[in-house]
Scaffold this motif. Sequence first.
Motif, PDB file in Angstrom:
ATOM      1  N   THR A   1       0.830  -1.206   0.000  1.00 17.42           N
ATOM      2  CA  THR A   1       0.000   0.000   0.000  1.00 17.42           C
ATOM      3  C   THR A   1       0.865   1.256   0.000  1.00 17.42           C
ATOM      4  OG1 THR A   1      -1.633  -1.232   1.301  1.00 17.42           O
ATOM      5  CG2 THR A   1      -1.924   1.141   1.150  1.00 17.42           C
TER       6      THR A   1
ATOM      7  N   CYS B   1      -4.008   0.800   5.732  1.00 22.05           N
ATOM      8  CA  CYS B   1      -4.442   2.184   5.500  1.00 22.05           C
ATOM      9  C   CYS B   1      -3.554   3.173   6.241  1.00 22.05           C
ATOM     10  CB  CYS B   1      -5.898   2.354   5.930  1.00 22.05           C
ATOM     11  SG  CYS B   1      -7.083   1.451   4.907  1.00 22.05           S
TER      12      CYS B   1
ATOM     13  N   THR C   1      -1.412   5.964   3.986  1.00 21.00           N
ATOM     14  CA  THR C   1      -1.479   7.424   4.126  1.00 21.00           C
ATOM     15  C   THR C   1      -0.145   7.988   4.619  1.00 21.00           C
ATOM     16  OG1 THR C   1      -2.484   7.051   6.313  1.00 21.00           O
ATOM     17  CG2 THR C   1      -3.965   7.546   4.481  1.00 21.00           C
TER      18      THR C   1
END
Length: 511
Positions: free
Chosen positions: A368, A427, A431
């Motif tokens: 991610t 997540c 970020t």
Amino acid sequence: MTARALCYSFSPKPNVPPDISIPKRSLGSGFRPVSPVRFRVRVQNRGQYCCVVRVSGGGERRGGKVFADVKSEPYELSETAKEELESVADEVSWLEQFPKRWVIVILCFSAFLLCNMDRVNMSIAILPMSAEYNWNSTTVGLIQSSFFWGYLLTQIAGGILADTVGGKQVLAFGVIWWSVATVLTPIAAKLGLPFLLVVRAFMGIGEGVAMPAMNNILSKWIPVSERSRALALVYSGMYIGSVTGFAFSPFLIHQFGWPSVFYSFGSLGTVWFAVWLSKAYSSPAEDPELRPEEKKLILAGNVSKEPVKVIPWGQILSKAPVWALIVSHFCHNWGTFILLTWMPTYYNQVLKFNLTESGLFSVLPWLTMAFSANLGGWIADTLVSRGVSVTRVRKIMQTIGFLGPAFFLTQLSHVNSPAMAVLCMACSQGTDAFSQSGLYSNHQDIAPRYSGILLGMSNTAGVLAGVLGTASTGYILQHGSWDDVFKVSVGLYLVGTVIWNVFSTGEKIID
């Protein structure tokens, strides 16, 4: 010696090449033929005509001259021949025209990939190692933090060397140094805990110079309009390195034992080292093969940098944006390094994953991050190209990099399933990667000539956060819970958000 030259071309009429004879010339007595002389000929397609020349000969001459009389006539190329020549020309053209600055970026990406592969393998190997040597959580935290002892020592020194000597030499030293330390890790562990701590600290010494050296190199090679994307790609090498390390370490441990992880990963550094020495240069001015048009593009979109001879420490330390960068780097790295080193243990102890599952599920957050870093780089460069100020772009990107992880870490105490916990981790890290277009790009904004030194200073604060955060996590877990660990990280993320938005800038403040 005999020299023959045959000139021909493809033509529907006639199909037989013209007969061209070359008269023999006597070279006197004592002539003895030896191996042929070979020439490398580059063929280019020029309009409708093609001339292919082959020259060969052999012998030793003791006097006289060698002549090659070549006669040729233009012939029209057949369509097939033209297509073949054009395909060859296109291939050569693509290879020659690939921007050299992006070759440098890809090599830096590869170095950072190896950097995190060699760093995170201990996060997986520590599980069977602690079982074999009967280490408790405090000892594990000490081992994990020992890497940062050496990492801390070479941040500023690496920046100074990169800005004065050149980033190429410094990065080459770093990679080969930490690769050797990685290979020596199993041997040190068998000798005893003190030896292991020293070798891990030695590994940190090598990795400590990587960021300042890379920052110095890219500040000279990459125009401002491409800065966020280039840095995002390089830093995503760290994330993909974590993915690779977490994915392959469990397999290697199960098949060959935990020492195999260190032997195999460490040996890859020698391959990179050989390629780097042959292809890389510290600046465009040193590269003799750089095309003039690319050099012009780089210099037009960048700041001309003479080698640094005197470092204006007083001016650097007197600027509020410099201190905002240092403090924000500390706040950011506290949470990042805790997740980097303790995530597999969290999955194993809290989510009850086994060794293989801990390694595989640790991959998702780093994947991610690799995606988010490059997405953030593209967004940042797009905003700058559309007229948004660099200051505003850096603040937006870093605010996402602070508040995003803070929000998702607070959700971990409220989730009830392993799947949701892994999603929150992914997540949070995703970020977090927007920071690559925030504070990690800011060194080149505010002090381009001293970007290596400035990154060394701010990353020293970041490494202190890694040392304190990684070691204190082991202590907190013996006297508290994972919720307490995450609360400290969230608090520092919020402090960093305020300081960054009040004091940071994207303008050059040190010339």
